[in-house]
Design a protein around this motif. Structure first.
Motif, PDB file in Angstrom:
ATOM      1  N   ALA A  62       1.248  -1.697   0.036  1.00  0.00           N
ATOM      2  CA  ALA A  62      -0.079   0.233   0.129  1.00  0.00           C
ATOM      3  C   ALA A  62       0.667   1.103  -0.416  1.00  0.00           C
ATOM      4  CB  ALA A  62      -0.717  -0.273   1.568  1.00  0.00           C
ATOM      5  N   SER A  63       1.272   1.381   0.574  1.00  0.00           N
ATOM      6  CA  SER A  63       2.617   2.617   1.428  1.00  0.00           C
ATOM      7  C   SER A  63       3.256   3.061  -0.755  1.00  0.00           C
ATOM      8  CB  SER A  63       3.790   2.699   1.720  1.00  0.00           C
ATOM      9  OG  SER A  63       4.715   1.517   1.252  1.00  0.00           O
ATOM     10  N   CYS A  64       3.726   1.706  -1.143  1.00  0.00           N
ATOM     11  CA  CYS A  64       4.253   1.710  -2.428  1.00  0.00           C
ATOM     12  C   CYS A  64       3.094   2.786  -3.434  1.00  0.00           C
ATOM     13  CB  CYS A  64       4.700   0.818  -3.396  1.00  0.00           C
ATOM     14  SG  CYS A  64       4.827   1.109  -5.438  1.00  0.00           S
ATOM     15  N   ALA A  65       2.284   2.021  -3.333  1.00  0.00           N
ATOM     16  CA  ALA A  65       0.863   2.375  -4.318  1.00  0.00           C
ATOM     17  C   ALA A  65       0.536   3.663  -4.145  1.00  0.00           C
ATOM     18  CB  ALA A  65      -0.910   1.126  -3.530  1.00  0.00           C
ATOM     19  N   ASP A  66       0.498   4.058  -1.645  1.00  0.00           N
ATOM     20  CA  ASP A  66       0.122   5.459  -2.433  1.00  0.00           C
ATOM     21  C   ASP A  66       1.253   6.152  -2.967  1.00  0.00           C
ATOM     22  OD1 ASP A  66      -2.045   4.795  -0.133  1.00  0.00           O
ATOM     23  OD2 ASP A  66      -0.693   5.054   1.066  1.00  0.00           O
ATOM     24  N   THR A  67       1.925   6.169  -2.478  1.00  0.00           N
ATOM     25  CA  THR A  67       3.563   7.377  -3.779  1.00  0.00           C
ATOM     26  C   THR A  67       3.556   7.148  -4.873  1.00  0.00           C
ATOM     27  OG1 THR A  67       4.926   6.413  -1.729  1.00  0.00           O
ATOM     28  CG2 THR A  67       5.997   7.853  -3.298  1.00  0.00           C
TER      29      THR A  67
END
Length: 159
Positions: A62-67
């Motif tokens: 999720a952190s990759c997707a948010d960024t």
């Protein structure tokens, strides 16, 4: 050959054929391509949504997707606001990396600027890309350019 595909050309001499090594294209399921209509800012949200779906399909963190969504929004917005033609968004998930590229027909090379908070909210996009992406850059493409970034996805991903 790992990571490449070959193209065979016609016979040379006694039935031999020439081989040219070409980069292997990722399968369609690992690629997103969207045409972005000039000045249509609805495309920003649509691009974020399509990118999130691509990343979700491949189990990215999720952190990759948010960024990735944030940086994609910045590149798409820049292309739609600062150019006079359509643009094209391409995203590829491969070998634990995401590469996002936005191509447009403007010749000018964008530069990260220091935003002045009192002036307006603009000027932060490329600064965000510069600080959050693992790699980014600009390359000439035809009469225009492509602005791109890459992120480690935190997953092995397809290869």
């Amino acid at each position: 050959m790992d990571g490449h595909r070959t193209e065979r050309r016609g016979p040379l001499g006694r039935g031999a054929s020439a081989r040219r090594v070409l980069p292997r294209r990722p399968p369609r399921g690992h690629r997103l391509t969207r045409k972005l209509a000039r000045a249509d800012l609805r495309a920003v949200g649509e691009a974020r949504h399509a990118l999130r779906e691509l990343l979700d399909r491949h189990g990215q963190e999720a952190s990759c997707a948010d960024t990735a969504e944030l940086l994609t929004s910045e590149l798409v917005t820049n292309a739609l606001v600062h150019t006079a033609d359509d643009a094209v968004l391409t995203a590829v998930v491969r070998r634990g990396r995401l590469r996002v590229e936005v191509r447009d027909q403007a010749k000018g090379v964008p530069r990260a600027r220091t935003a002045v908070p009192e002036e307006h909210t603009g000027g932060r996009g490329l600064g965000l890309v510069q600080s959050l992406a693992d790699a980014w850059g600009v390359r000439a493409v035809g009469a225009g350019k492509a602005v791109w970034f890459e992120l480690e996805t935190g997953a092995a991903g397809p290869g």
